[in-house]
Design an enzyme around this catalytic site. Structure first.
Site, mmCIF file in Angstrom:
data_model
loop_
_atom_site.group_PDB
_atom_site.id
_atom_site.type_symbol
_atom_site.label_atom_id
_atom_site.label_comp_id
_atom_site.label_asym_id
_atom_site.label_seq_id
_atom_site.Cartn_x
_atom_site.Cartn_y
_atom_site.Cartn_z
ATOM 1 N N LYS A 279 0.870 -1.187 0.000
ATOM 2 C CA LYS A 279 0.000 0.000 0.000
ATOM 3 C C LYS A 279 0.894 1.219 0.000
ATOM 4 O O LYS A 279 2.061 1.131 0.399
ATOM 5 C CB LYS A 279 -0.879 0.014 1.265
ATOM 6 C CG LYS A 279 -2.150 0.793 1.113
ATOM 7 C CD LYS A 279 -3.188 -0.001 0.356
ATOM 8 C CE LYS A 279 -4.534 0.661 0.309
ATOM 9 N NZ LYS A 279 -5.542 -0.276 -0.234
ATOM 10 N N ASP B 241 -6.752 4.049 -5.168
ATOM 11 C CA ASP B 241 -7.358 3.900 -3.847
ATOM 12 C C ASP B 241 -8.062 5.224 -3.542
ATOM 13 O O ASP B 241 -8.456 5.920 -4.492
ATOM 14 C CB ASP B 241 -6.247 3.552 -2.828
ATOM 15 C CG ASP B 241 -6.796 2.982 -1.537
ATOM 16 O OD1 ASP B 241 -7.174 1.815 -1.518
ATOM 17 O OD2 ASP B 241 -6.863 3.719 -0.530
#
Ligand code: NAD
Length: 421
Positions: free
Chosen positions: A110, A150
């Site tokens: 991430k 995201d």
């Protein structure tokens, strides 16, 4: 123990808390625990951006590769003022579990930039993305770590990223990011993939109970890409979506919103004007069959868990239930279909995009959706079977399956065998 944990700056505190019970269930050795509760690599960056005024601002950027035993890192990039290293570690860890659970050949990763892009012009967003890619370039790669969209990033952002990577690299590498525009090698079906995956999972849940979606009442918190498309799909499949919210408002319609009304509202990015206004807090505690948190994390907490009346919670957002609320939901026999399976449709179709880019193939939407159904339904049915009659422990079972797969890959690589505990 806690002091020891806090003194180790590499450790992911949230991951460690989540894993404590799983370590016992799996029977992990001390060295296996140490391997699992810290990322393999964490990189922090200074990201300089020239604003339209000519002023240079410097933002904090992060990329965490949590685990790479099963394959290269995979996970989104977010632009948000609350991005910080601890949050990125925790989200990378959840990606590692998600990829392992649905058997993708990826580890978890991430990243993000601590920035509020809401007041940025499109040119500033482009310069931010290109500057971030200049920092990311040495630590990512189509076989190393593959970013995706995201929070506050989208296919346009991915377009800037892939173009900047190509410029630095000197040749085209479309598989460097997923969630790209179709014109740049994106996959058909990626936009709706997370919602379709969630709908397949919910349908499989009712099928497992010898029931179906017809007439089931659903409340959805969050009317963005995920919540919006899910509302349309579930209505199409015979469920009654009776409540919908976004960050500004929530609406309730006892007989369910019409599919056309939802689709029209989604097209303009606003909650349907039909029905009556309720609060977001009321939406979470409505007497419905299914509650779908599809907005942000920690919406169901110790404070409101006792008031939740849905019999099933489908976690489409990442981490929408705070850990301290889980015991209360279990006591109330509420079945939580956890994020690591419920919203895995996005990363599954990202994997299909990566496969298409690397093989030079282009799959039709029908092929993508059929492969998605096979992959996500297969993983979920296997999880349901392993959970036995008590389906209030799906998260725990999912974590166990994922941790065992990651550890097996670590052992097979010889990384654990070479370590001295
Ligand atoms: P989005 O930005 O398109 O939509 C988010 C929605 O949530 C918006 O309607 C926003 O107004 C609403 N919202 C924000 N705060 C809220 C609040 N306090 N109360 C009610 N509504 C609120 O984002 P998205 O892509 O739909 O993602 C939603 C969630 O799903 C996120 O948690 C994301 O991490 C997760 N997720 C997304 C994907 C994907 O493919 N997009 C994949 C996996 C998980």
């Amino acid at each position: 123990m806690l002091n020891h944990v806090r003194e180790d700056r590499n450790i992911c505190i949230d991951c460690n808390t989540r894993l404590e019970k799983i370590f016992e269930m799996v029977g992990c050795s001390p060295v296996e625990r140490r391997l699992l509760n810290r990322p393999r690599r964490m990189t922090t960056f200074a990201v300089p951006v020239e604003m339209d005024s000519g002023e240079i601002q410097i933002f904090n950027g992060y990329r965490v590769l949590y685990n790479d035993a099963l394959g290269p890192g995979k996970g989104g990039l977010r632009y948000h003022p609350q991005v910080n290293l601890e949050e990125v570690k925790n989200l990378a860890f959840l990606m590692a579990l998600k990829c392992a659970l649905v058997e993708l050949p990826f580890g978890g990763a991430k990243g993000g930039v601590e920035v509020d892009p809401s007041s940025f012009s499109e040119a500033e967003k482009e310069r931010l993305s290109r500057s971030f890619m200049q920092q990311l370039y040495p630590v990512i790669g189509e076989e190393v770590d593959i970013p995706a969209p995201d929070v506050n990033t989208n296919e346009i952002t991915m377009g800037y990223l892939v173009d900047e990577y190509t410029r630095i690299h000197g040749s085209a590498v479309p598989a460097i990011v997923t969630g790209k525009p179709i014109a740049l090698g994106g996959s058909a079906g990626r936009k709706e993939a997370t919602s379709l995956g969630g709908a397949f999972v919910l349908r499989a849940y009712y099928a497992h109970r010898k029931d179906d979606l017809l007439g089931k009442t659903v409340a959805i918190q969050g009317f963005g890409n995920v919540g919006g498309h899910l509302a349309v799909l579930l209505t199409e499949w015979g469920a009654k979506v009776v409540a919908i919210s976004d960050s500004r408002t929530a609406r309730y319609a006892a007989d369910g919103f019409e599919k056309e009304v939802i689709a029209k509202a989604l097209a303009v990015g606003a909650v349907p004007a039909a029905g009556t206004e309720i609060t977001n807090a009321e939406l979470l505690t409505l007497d419905v069959d299914v509650l779908v948190p599809a907005a942000i994390s920690h919406q169901i907490t110790e404070e409101n868990a006792a008031d939740v009346r849905a019999s099933v919670i489908l976690e489409m957002a990442n981490d929408p239930i705070a850990t301290d609320a889980e015991a209360t939901l279990k006591e109330k026999d509420i079945v939580v279909i956890p994020d690591i399976i419920a919203n895995a449709g996005g990363v599954i179709v990202s994997y299909f995009e990566w496969v298409q880019n690397r093989s030079g193939e282009t799959w039709t939407k029908e092929v993508v959706n059929a492969e998605l159904e096979k992959k996500i339904t297969g993983a979920f049915e296997s999880l349901l079977t392993q959970s036995g009659t008590d389906q209030t422990n799906l998260r725990e079972r999912g974590y166990v399956v994922a941790v065992e797969r990651i550890l097996n890959a670590e052992r097979t690589r010889g990384r654990l065998a070479r370590q001295v505990s």
